[in-house]
Design a protein around this motif. Structure first.
Motif, PDB file in Angstrom:
ATOM      1  N   THR A 163      70.865  38.539  41.880  1.00  0.00           N
ATOM      2  CA  THR A 163      72.145  38.515  42.600  1.00  0.00           C
ATOM      3  C   THR A 163      72.398  39.775  43.423  1.00  0.00           C
ATOM      4  N   ASN A 164      71.463  40.703  43.405  1.00  0.00           N
ATOM      5  CA  ASN A 164      71.663  41.963  44.112  1.00  0.00           C
ATOM      6  C   ASN A 164      71.606  41.744  45.625  1.00  0.00           C
ATOM      7  N   THR A 165      72.577  42.283  46.336  1.00  0.00           N
ATOM      8  CA  THR A 165      72.635  42.133  47.795  1.00  0.00           C
ATOM      9  C   THR A 165      72.318  43.427  48.543  1.00  0.00           C
ATOM     10  N   ILE A 166      71.976  44.464  47.814  1.00  0.00           N
ATOM     11  CA  ILE A 166      71.721  45.766  48.444  1.00  0.00           C
ATOM     12  C   ILE A 166      70.224  46.014  48.639  1.00  0.00           C
ATOM     13  N   ILE A 167      69.449  45.755  47.596  1.00  0.00           N
ATOM     14  CA  ILE A 167      68.013  45.984  47.715  1.00  0.00           C
ATOM     15  C   ILE A 167      67.373  44.898  48.570  1.00  0.00           C
ATOM     16  N   SER A 168      66.218  45.195  49.150  1.00  0.00           N
ATOM     17  CA  SER A 168      65.539  44.256  50.042  1.00  0.00           C
ATOM     18  C   SER A 168      64.848  43.145  49.249  1.00  0.00           C
ATOM     19  N   ASP A 169      64.430  42.110  49.956  1.00  0.00           N
ATOM     20  CA  ASP A 169      63.724  40.994  49.308  1.00  0.00           C
ATOM     21  C   ASP A 169      62.397  41.455  48.703  1.00  0.00           C
ATOM     22  N   ILE A 170      61.756  42.404  49.362  1.00  0.00           N
ATOM     23  CA  ILE A 170      60.481  42.929  48.846  1.00  0.00           C
ATOM     24  C   ILE A 170      60.720  43.653  47.522  1.00  0.00           C
ATOM     25  N   GLN A 171      61.781  44.472  47.470  1.00  0.00           N
ATOM     26  CA  GLN A 171      62.105  45.174  46.232  1.00  0.00           C
ATOM     27  C   GLN A 171      62.498  44.186  45.130  1.00  0.00           C
ATOM     28  N   LYS A 172      63.234  43.142  45.502  1.00  0.00           N
ATOM     29  CA  LYS A 172      63.577  42.109  44.530  1.00  0.00           C
ATOM     30  C   LYS A 172      62.324  41.482  43.941  1.00  0.00           C
ATOM     31  N   SER A 173      61.364  41.189  44.816  1.00  0.00           N
ATOM     32  CA  SER A 173      60.110  40.573  44.373  1.00  0.00           C
ATOM     33  C   SER A 173      59.369  41.475  43.391  1.00  0.00           C
ATOM     34  N   VAL A 174      59.359  42.779  43.687  1.00  0.00           N
ATOM     35  CA  VAL A 174      58.677  43.737  42.801  1.00  0.00           C
ATOM     36  C   VAL A 174      59.365  43.792  41.438  1.00  0.00           C
ATOM     37  N   PHE A 175      60.690  43.896  41.446  1.00  0.00           N
ATOM     38  CA  PHE A 175      61.442  43.948  40.181  1.00  0.00           C
ATOM     39  C   PHE A 175      61.300  42.643  39.396  1.00  0.00           C
ATOM     40  N   GLN A 176      61.302  41.515  40.118  1.00  0.00           N
ATOM     41  CA  GLN A 176      61.160  40.223  39.458  1.00  0.00           C
ATOM     42  C   GLN A 176      59.786  40.102  38.803  1.00  0.00           C
ATOM     43  N   SER A 177      58.758  40.586  39.489  1.00  0.00           N
ATOM     44  CA  SER A 177      57.410  40.581  38.911  1.00  0.00           C
ATOM     45  C   SER A 177      57.353  41.447  37.664  1.00  0.00           C
ATOM     46  N   LYS A 178      58.047  42.580  37.722  1.00  0.00           N
ATOM     47  CA  LYS A 178      58.072  43.500  36.583  1.00  0.00           C
ATOM     48  C   LYS A 178      58.725  42.852  35.369  1.00  0.00           C
ATOM     49  N   ILE A 179      59.888  42.220  35.569  1.00  0.00           N
ATOM     50  CA  ILE A 179      60.602  41.628  34.438  1.00  0.00           C
ATOM     51  C   ILE A 179      59.872  40.396  33.919  1.00  0.00           C
ATOM     52  N   ASN A 180      59.182  39.675  34.807  1.00  0.00           N
ATOM     53  CA  ASN A 180      58.370  38.533  34.361  1.00  0.00           C
ATOM     54  C   ASN A 180      57.193  38.997  33.502  1.00  0.00           C
ATOM     55  N   ASP A 181      56.596  40.126  33.888  1.00  0.00           N
ATOM     56  CA  ASP A 181      55.491  40.683  33.089  1.00  0.00           C
ATOM     57  C   ASP A 181      55.981  41.116  31.709  1.00  0.00           C
ATOM     58  N   VAL A 182      57.194  41.678  31.671  1.00  0.00           N
ATOM     59  CA  VAL A 182      57.777  42.066  30.381  1.00  0.00           C
ATOM     60  C   VAL A 182      57.912  40.842  29.482  1.00  0.00           C
ATOM     61  N   TYR A 183      58.411  39.745  30.061  1.00  0.00           N
ATOM     62  CA  TYR A 183      58.587  38.522  29.280  1.00  0.00           C
ATOM     63  C   TYR A 183      57.252  37.958  28.800  1.00  0.00           C
ATOM     64  N   LYS A 184      56.284  37.870  29.725  1.00  0.00           N
ATOM     65  CA  LYS A 184      54.997  37.273  29.373  1.00  0.00           C
ATOM     66  C   LYS A 184      54.240  38.110  28.349  1.00  0.00           C
ATOM     67  N   CYS A 185      54.245  39.424  28.532  1.00  0.00           N
ATOM     68  CA  CYS A 185      53.432  40.301  27.675  1.00  0.00           C
ATOM     69  C   CYS A 185      54.080  40.580  26.322  1.00  0.00           C
ATOM     70  N   LEU A 186      55.408  40.623  26.262  1.00  0.00           N
ATOM     71  CA  LEU A 186      56.053  41.077  25.042  1.00  0.00           C
ATOM     72  C   LEU A 186      56.482  39.950  24.112  1.00  0.00           C
ATOM     73  N   PHE A 187      57.103  38.907  24.634  1.00  0.00           N
ATOM     74  CA  PHE A 187      57.583  37.929  23.665  1.00  0.00           C
ATOM     75  C   PHE A 187      57.523  36.468  24.094  1.00  0.00           C
ATOM     76  N   LYS A 188      56.848  36.118  25.147  1.00  0.00           N
ATOM     77  CA  LYS A 188      56.789  34.712  25.550  1.00  0.00           C
ATOM     78  C   LYS A 188      56.133  33.849  24.475  1.00  0.00           C
ATOM     79  N   GLU A 189      54.941  34.246  24.042  1.00  0.00           N
ATOM     80  CA  GLU A 189      54.176  33.427  23.097  1.00  0.00           C
ATOM     81  C   GLU A 189      54.935  33.222  21.783  1.00  0.00           C
ATOM     82  N   SER A 190      55.432  34.317  21.218  1.00  0.00           N
ATOM     83  CA  SER A 190      56.151  34.206  19.938  1.00  0.00           C
ATOM     84  C   SER A 190      57.484  33.479  20.105  1.00  0.00           C
ATOM     85  N   LEU A 191      58.143  33.661  21.252  1.00  0.00           N
ATOM     86  CA  LEU A 191      59.415  32.992  21.487  1.00  0.00           C
ATOM     87  C   LEU A 191      59.210  31.480  21.608  1.00  0.00           C
ATOM     88  N   VAL A 192      58.162  31.073  22.291  1.00  0.00           N
ATOM     89  CA  VAL A 192      57.837  29.645  22.397  1.00  0.00           C
ATOM     90  C   VAL A 192      57.529  29.073  21.023  1.00  0.00           C
TER      91      VAL A 192
END
Length: 203
Positions: A163-192
């Protein structure tokens, strides 16, 4: 310095230039009295100085606007990084203990923390293959409350990014990739796995 010397030379040369005869009558100051030369020069140069000052003011304000925008982007980026770091910190506080009882030996208590503790907790719940006969509800465990805490934090970070309207789309993509990696690496498997365990008992 060289700049100061050039400036002084320009001042002296300008006196000669402005008092020299001109082929345009309106710019000919050679007949002007000495006491009025300053006023004449000021009248000629004032419009140019005013225009030059306006251009400088515009460039200054434009630069300040860019600086403010860059600072806002930096502040938003720092906030997202801070939220991600807070999420990692909350995960590191997660703990789970297990007691191993061996016949004839003193009970051995093992304590796990962080992501390993989360995996061990899910494995512990999974080992109770019939939750209908399990004497405790899932929410009665402190670990469940911890899990809900950093899942809410995860959703908060994700919402802050999308929902951020200040950072650019490229920065959003980088942050989104980062948070997705956190989910996949840390607790996706056990959460499923945990969802698959409790889903048949969800009323």
């Amino acid at each position: 310095t060289i700049r100061q010397t050039l400036f002084i030379l320009i001042l002296f040369i300008s006196v000669y230039i402005f008092t020299a005869p001109s082929f345009l009558n309106n710019f000919d100051l050679s007949n002007v009295e000495t006491s009025n030369i300053g006023s004449s020069i000021g009248g000629i140069t004032a419009p140019f100085i005013g225009l030059f000052s306006a251009i400088l003011l515009y460039l200054t304000l434009n630069k300040q606007s860019e600086t403010v925008k860059q600072q806002e982007v930096k502040n938003e980026s720092d906030l997202i990084f801070s939220l991600i770091n807070q999420l990692h910190l909350e995960i590191s506080y997660f703990y789970h203990t297990e007691t191993i009882n061996k016949k004839g030996e003193k009970p051995l208590e093992l304590k796990y923390s962080g992501v390993e503790a989360f995996h061990k907790f899910v494995h512990f719940i999974k080992s109770k293959n019939n939750l209908d006969r399990f004497p405790h509800t899932l929410y009665s465990f402190y670990q469940t409350k911890q899990l809900l805490l950093f899942l809410r934090s995860f959703c908060l970070v994700e919402e802050k990014i999308t929902t951020n309207t200040i950072i650019s789309d490229i920065q959003k993509s980088v942050f989104q990739s980062k948070i997705n990696d956190v989910y996949k690496c840390l607790f996706k498997e056990s959460l499923v796995n945990l969802i698959n365990i409790i889903e048949p008992y969800d009323n």
